[in-house]
Design a protein around this motif. Structure first.
Motif, PDB file in Angstrom:
ATOM      1  N   LEU A 247       0.833  -1.191   0.000  1.00  0.00           N
ATOM      2  CA  LEU A 247       0.000   0.000   0.000  1.00  0.00           C
ATOM      3  C   LEU A 247       0.875   1.251   0.000  1.00  0.00           C
ATOM      4  O   LEU A 247       1.952   1.283   0.607  1.00  0.00           O
ATOM      5  N   SER A 248       0.402   2.275  -0.648  1.00  0.00           N
ATOM      6  CA  SER A 248       1.121   3.545  -0.630  1.00  0.00           C
ATOM      7  C   SER A 248       0.130   4.689  -0.758  1.00  0.00           C
ATOM      8  O   SER A 248      -0.978   4.514  -1.272  1.00  0.00           O
ATOM      9  N   VAL A 249       0.530   5.842  -0.249  1.00  0.00           N
ATOM     10  CA  VAL A 249      -0.279   7.052  -0.318  1.00  0.00           C
ATOM     11  C   VAL A 249       0.622   8.183  -0.786  1.00  0.00           C
ATOM     12  O   VAL A 249       1.741   8.336  -0.290  1.00  0.00           O
ATOM     13  N   SER A 250       0.162   8.945  -1.740  1.00  0.00           N
ATOM     14  CA  SER A 250       0.934  10.076  -2.244  1.00  0.00           C
ATOM     15  C   SER A 250       0.308  11.374  -1.736  1.00  0.00           C
ATOM     16  O   SER A 250      -0.856  11.661  -2.013  1.00  0.00           O
ATOM     17  N   ILE A 251       1.090  12.130  -0.962  1.00  0.00           N
ATOM     18  CA  ILE A 251       0.625  13.396  -0.406  1.00  0.00           C
ATOM     19  C   ILE A 251       1.370  14.540  -1.098  1.00  0.00           C
ATOM     20  O   ILE A 251       2.602  14.575  -1.102  1.00  0.00           O
ATOM     21  N   SER A 252       0.638  15.453  -1.684  1.00  0.00           N
ATOM     22  CA  SER A 252       1.269  16.562  -2.393  1.00  0.00           C
ATOM     23  C   SER A 252       1.959  17.495  -1.410  1.00  0.00           C
ATOM     24  O   SER A 252       1.582  17.593  -0.235  1.00  0.00           O
ATOM     25  N   ALA A 253       2.983  18.184  -1.913  1.00  0.00           N
ATOM     26  CA  ALA A 253       3.748  19.097  -1.058  1.00  0.00           C
ATOM     27  C   ALA A 253       2.870  20.193  -0.468  1.00  0.00           C
ATOM     28  O   ALA A 253       3.109  20.669   0.647  1.00  0.00           O
ATOM     29  N   SER A 254       1.832  20.554  -1.179  1.00  0.00           N
ATOM     30  CA  SER A 254       0.963  21.637  -0.704  1.00  0.00           C
ATOM     31  C   SER A 254       0.180  21.245   0.549  1.00  0.00           C
ATOM     32  O   SER A 254      -0.349  22.101   1.250  1.00  0.00           O
ATOM     33  N   LEU A 255       0.098  19.949   0.829  1.00  0.00           N
ATOM     34  CA  LEU A 255      -0.654  19.468   1.995  1.00  0.00           C
ATOM     35  C   LEU A 255       0.261  19.032   3.131  1.00  0.00           C
ATOM     36  O   LEU A 255      -0.220  18.506   4.141  1.00  0.00           O
ATOM     37  N   SER A 256       1.566  19.242   2.983  1.00  0.00           N
ATOM     38  CA  SER A 256       2.524  18.673   3.928  1.00  0.00           C
ATOM     39  C   SER A 256       2.452  19.280   5.323  1.00  0.00           C
ATOM     40  O   SER A 256       3.060  18.759   6.252  1.00  0.00           O
ATOM     41  N   ASN A 257       1.739  20.399   5.483  1.00  0.00           N
ATOM     42  CA  ASN A 257       1.597  21.012   6.807  1.00  0.00           C
ATOM     43  C   ASN A 257       0.147  21.016   7.297  1.00  0.00           C
ATOM     44  O   ASN A 257      -0.193  21.775   8.205  1.00  0.00           O
ATOM     45  N   ASN A 258      -0.685  20.167   6.697  1.00  0.00           N
ATOM     46  CA  ASN A 258      -2.094  20.120   7.107  1.00  0.00           C
ATOM     47  C   ASN A 258      -2.550  18.670   7.072  1.00  0.00           C
ATOM     48  O   ASN A 258      -2.929  18.150   6.034  1.00  0.00           O
ATOM     49  N   PHE A 259      -2.488  18.027   8.238  1.00  0.00           N
ATOM     50  CA  PHE A 259      -2.798  16.598   8.272  1.00  0.00           C
ATOM     51  C   PHE A 259      -4.241  16.315   7.860  1.00  0.00           C
ATOM     52  O   PHE A 259      -4.501  15.368   7.114  1.00  0.00           O
ATOM     53  N   THR A 260      -5.195  17.086   8.367  1.00  0.00           N
ATOM     54  CA  THR A 260      -6.584  16.785   8.040  1.00  0.00           C
ATOM     55  C   THR A 260      -6.848  16.938   6.550  1.00  0.00           C
ATOM     56  O   THR A 260      -7.622  16.170   5.962  1.00  0.00           O
ATOM     57  N   ALA A 261      -6.202  17.903   5.906  1.00  0.00           N
ATOM     58  CA  ALA A 261      -6.342  18.041   4.456  1.00  0.00           C
ATOM     59  C   ALA A 261      -5.705  16.851   3.747  1.00  0.00           C
ATOM     60  O   ALA A 261      -6.248  16.328   2.759  1.00  0.00           O
ATOM     61  N   ALA A 262      -4.557  16.404   4.237  1.00  0.00           N
ATOM     62  CA  ALA A 262      -3.902  15.241   3.646  1.00  0.00           C
ATOM     63  C   ALA A 262      -4.758  13.989   3.823  1.00  0.00           C
ATOM     64  O   ALA A 262      -4.862  13.151   2.916  1.00  0.00           O
ATOM     65  N   LEU A 263      -5.391  13.859   5.014  1.00  0.00           N
ATOM     66  CA  LEU A 263      -6.252  12.700   5.238  1.00  0.00           C
ATOM     67  C   LEU A 263      -7.463  12.739   4.316  1.00  0.00           C
ATOM     68  O   LEU A 263      -7.950  11.696   3.859  1.00  0.00           O
ATOM     69  N   SER A 264      -7.939  13.928   4.024  1.00  0.00           N
ATOM     70  CA  SER A 264      -9.037  14.066   3.074  1.00  0.00           C
ATOM     71  C   SER A 264      -8.629  13.547   1.704  1.00  0.00           C
ATOM     72  O   SER A 264      -9.407  12.862   1.021  1.00  0.00           O
ATOM     73  N   ALA A 265      -7.397  13.834   1.309  1.00  0.00           N
ATOM     74  CA  ALA A 265      -6.907  13.307   0.033  1.00  0.00           C
ATOM     75  C   ALA A 265      -6.818  11.785   0.072  1.00  0.00           C
ATOM     76  O   ALA A 265      -7.210  11.095  -0.885  1.00  0.00           O
ATOM     77  N   THR A 266      -6.344  11.253   1.183  1.00  0.00           N
ATOM     78  CA  THR A 266      -6.242   9.798   1.321  1.00  0.00           C
ATOM     79  C   THR A 266      -7.609   9.139   1.268  1.00  0.00           C
ATOM     80  O   THR A 266      -7.753   8.013   0.770  1.00  0.00           O
ATOM     81  N   SER A 267      -8.637   9.835   1.767  1.00  0.00           N
ATOM     82  CA  SER A 267      -9.982   9.243   1.793  1.00  0.00           C
ATOM     83  C   SER A 267     -10.537   9.005   0.394  1.00  0.00           C
ATOM     84  O   SER A 267     -11.568   8.339   0.251  1.00  0.00           O
TER      85      SER A 267
END
Length: 473
Positions: A247-267
């Motif tokens: 499994l892998s998840v790709s988080i964009s650099a623009s979300l690297s300081n906002n966990f809840t936004a990153a989790l939204s992307a993962t969802s």
């Protein structure tokens, strides 16, 4: 707490694997009746709080839910007093001095208050504050913690105080309540990695003591799969590598300081099931509420959240807890996973009610080996105690404690139920605590000050490969 299936026969010793963050060998106690209150363990305090005692706990105020419905205006204040006094920093100091390295913390789903449907569900509010404080004490003491989902939404087993709602109307095994349990998992996994108070948490247990008959737990195997995926989705979002996982998840650099936004992307990541995606999405506003209440907005939404911490251990009751074609939790493992078994002789069904039968049974136990044969390893015994079906003498309790510690230590270790119980006139002095309280067992000498020690290392020698009129082999 319920008795499990028959004991087995001891054949060899297994060396248990300890995952990163897990103690090499667990010597633990449960923090029962703290954040999930069971009135039988503190009968006088329960009456003083305003609760009731009855033979059938579904017919009176004998659970947290019944209490909250009876006292909607005062329940939160009353329970805050209980949470503040039942488990204290002094208890932590005592446990540390006694060599305890692990606690299992029973939790109700209502610790995440947004999951409670207040249209028909009632539970005390405010417990998360006390959980955070207690975990901070444990972290400072170097004691590891397992977060145990002890009381599930909809109730996972009938007629038990430990579910928080003593009822025969079992509704956990439905899509709606599986979903709420997954949201709970996402929240607890996040807190375990991001809230500094949760720094001692190394494992999350999916469910305490489901119904034993697998024919009555539809889609439980799918829930197990989704539970693991939910934990790993949160961790991958945090940048925590999951061992042996594709499994892998790709988080964009623009979300690297906002966990809840990153989790939204993962969802929205198709690597995860639709149920997991929905749980992640629904966890986000809850995390934001918790962040606002406990001053963690910066941690959740305005700081780098990449973590170097290891993955948490996903913990399940072992496959042998159920019968009638149960799902095997080993089949859903992604990353570190461990298994839990509970063994109480006092409820019957394990051995005949006499000291010799008890000793033959425990000294020839092979649950660890049988679990390992189906991939359920490492295994720890997350609940056990000294109660018996007969009037046990002090001399027998010394043996009984030694023999159980010896048997359970052949796996990943043991966690005694409970760290303490009430001592009052309603418990006939220390009659209850004598067999159910670790602290009282230490005081009386049945349990050793060094939890790894035994009064008699040869306690089982006379009983090995013995036979008895046991009710089950």
């Amino acid at each position: 707490m319920r008795n499990i299936l028959a004991g087995l026969v001891l054949s060899s010793t297994l060396v248990a694997r300890a995952w990163a963050g897990q103690p090499a060998h667990i010597y633990g106690v449960n923090l029962g009746s703290w954040l999930v209150l069971e009135p039988w363990m503190l009968p006088q305090e329960w009456l003083d709080m305003g609760g009731q005692s009855c033979a059938d706990c579904s017919t009176c105020i004998a659970s947290e839910s019944a209490f909250a419905k009876a006292y909607p205006d005062t329940v939160d204040t009353t329970f805050a007093q209980h949470w503040d006094t039942w488990f204290t920093e002094s208890n932590v100091d005592t446990l540390k001095a006694a060599g305890i390295n692990t606690v299992r913390v029973p939790l109700g789903y209502w610790i995440v208050e947004a999951l409670v449907d207040r249209s028909h569900e009632s539970y005390p509010r405010g417990g998360l504050k006390y959980l955070r404080r207690g975990l901070s004490w444990l972290k400072d003491a170097g004691i590891h913690a397992i977060l145990d989902h002890h009381a599930l939404p909809g109730v996972q087993v009938p007629g038990q105080m430990f579910t928080g709602n003593c009822t025969t109307d079992v509704q956990f095994y439905t899509s709606y309540n599986y979903h709420r349990a997954l949201v709970w998992t996402a929240v607890m996994t996040t807190l375990s990695h991001l809230d500094p108070n949760f720094g001692s948490v190394f494992a999350i247990e999916a469910i305490n003591e489901p119904i034993m008959n697998a024919a009555l737990t539809p889609n439980y195997g799918t829930f197990q799969k989704n539970f693991v995926q939910t934990m790993r989705a949160v961790e991958l979002t945090l940048g925590i590598p999951v061992p042996s996982s594709s499994l892998s998840v790709s988080i964009s650099a623009s979300l690297s300081n906002n966990f809840t936004a990153a989790l939204s992307a993962t969802s929205s990541a198709t690597a995860f099931t639709a149920e997991v995606q929905a749980a992640l999405a629904d966890a986000i506003p809850i995390l934001q509420e918790i962040g606002a209440e406990y001053d963690m907005q910066t941690i959740f939404e305005a700081s780098s959240f990449k973590k170097s911490r290891s993955s948490l251990v996903a913990n399940f009751m072992d496959v042998n807890w159920q019968y009638n074609n149960p799902s095997n939790p080993a089949d859903v493992a992604i990353g570190p996973q461990a298994y839990d078994n509970h063994l109480y002789y006092s409820f019957g069904g394990v051995a005949d009610a006499n000291p010799t039968a008890y000793m033959i049974s425990i000294c020839n136990l092979t649950r660890i080996q049988s679990d390992a044969a189906v991939g359920n390893s490492p295994l720890w015994f997350g609940e056990w105690g000294l109660p018996t079906q007969f009037n046990a003498t002090d001399a027998f309790l010394y043996q009984w404690a030694d023999a159980q510690k010896l048997a359970y230590s052949k796996g990943a270790g043991w966690i005694f139920w409970n760290f303490k119980t009430e001592i009052s006139t309603l418990t006939n002095g220390n009659a209850l605590a004598r067999q159910w309280s670790y602290l009282e067992g230490l005081e009386l000498g049945f349990l050793t000050q060094d939890p790894a020690a035994l009064h008699d290392p040869n306690v089982c020698v006379p009983y090995l490969n013995g036979t008895s009129n046991s009710t089950s082999s």
